[in-house]
Write a protein that holds these residues in place. Structure first.
Motif, short mmCIF file in Angstrom:
data_model
loop_
_atom_site.label_atom_id
_atom_site.label_comp_id
_atom_site.label_asym_id
_atom_site.label_seq_id
_atom_site.Cartn_x
_atom_site.Cartn_y
_atom_site.Cartn_z
N ARG A 18 -12.94 0.80 18.26
CA ARG A 18 -11.60 0.82 17.64
C ARG A 18 -10.62 1.04 18.65
NH1 ARG A 18 -11.87 2.34 11.99
NH2 ARG A 18 -13.91 1.53 11.32
N PHE A 19 -9.52 0.94 18.37
CA PHE A 19 -8.36 1.22 19.22
C PHE A 19 -8.16 2.68 19.49
CE2 PHE A 19 -6.26 -3.01 18.50
CZ PHE A 19 -6.26 -3.41 19.81
N GLN A 32 -8.65 8.45 17.30
CA GLN A 32 -8.59 6.97 16.82
C GLN A 32 -7.09 6.73 16.49
OE1 GLN A 32 -12.21 5.75 14.73
NE2 GLN A 32 -10.86 5.08 12.96
N ILE A 39 -1.46 2.10 22.38
CA ILE A 39 -2.82 2.04 22.68
C ILE A 39 -3.33 2.42 24.12
CG2 ILE A 39 -5.03 0.55 22.66
CD1 ILE A 39 -3.59 1.07 19.77
N SER A 93 -3.23 -1.93 16.28
CA SER A 93 -3.84 -1.02 15.32
C SER A 93 -3.30 -0.98 14.19
CB SER A 93 -3.93 0.45 16.01
OG SER A 93 -4.80 1.24 15.22
N GLY A 97 -7.53 2.24 13.23
CA GLY A 97 -7.87 1.85 14.63
C GLY A 97 -8.43 0.40 14.88
#
Length: 140
Positions: A18-19, A32, A39, A93, A97
């Protein structure tokens, strides 16, 4: 050559692939990412717990207070898609995320975090991406 990503501690639950964004509540914390966040990288592809059969194991990359591996600018890794995406799409995102294509129209700056190196047919698929952090794009 990829830049070395920061060593961050989770300030909440972080799922694999996940970002991740920086958390402003303290130094060296990451959380997250949420919708269109700036990001800092992508969380590791697995869990930081050992595979023990007799102990309940978390599927999280990290929980509150744990350090976690982060893929940073220029690195290749897997990212969970939040919707169908095409190879070459620039990704941002979603609210949890996952990677979704940036908007190409409108007036809101889009905070790109990666480029899709393969297509995803639906949300939940993990696809290879090239991480590109702290890039903001203005749609036309």
């Amino acid at each position: 050559m990829p830049a070395t990503p920061p060593h961050l501690m989770a300030n909440g639950d972080i799922n694999p692939c996940r970002f991740v964004k920086l958390d402003t509540s303290g130094d060296h914390y990451g959380v997250q990412a949420t919708a269109n966040s700036q990001i800092i990288g992508v969380s590791m592809e697995g869990t930081n717990y050992p595979p023990l059969s007799a102990v309940p194991v978390s599927t999280l990359a990290a929980s509150q207070g744990q350090y976690f591996k982060l893929f940073g600018d220029g690195e290749a890794c897997l990212l969970e898609a939040g919707a169908a995406v095409s190879m070459g799409d620039r990704l941002k995102s979603d609210s949890v995320g996952r990677g979704v294509a940036i908007a190409t129209t409108g007036t809101t700056n889009q905070n790109m975090g990666a480029v899709a190196m393969a297509a995803a047919a639906a949300a939940g698929e993990k696809i290879p991406v090239q991480v590109l952090v702290l890039r903001s794009i203005r749609p036309t």
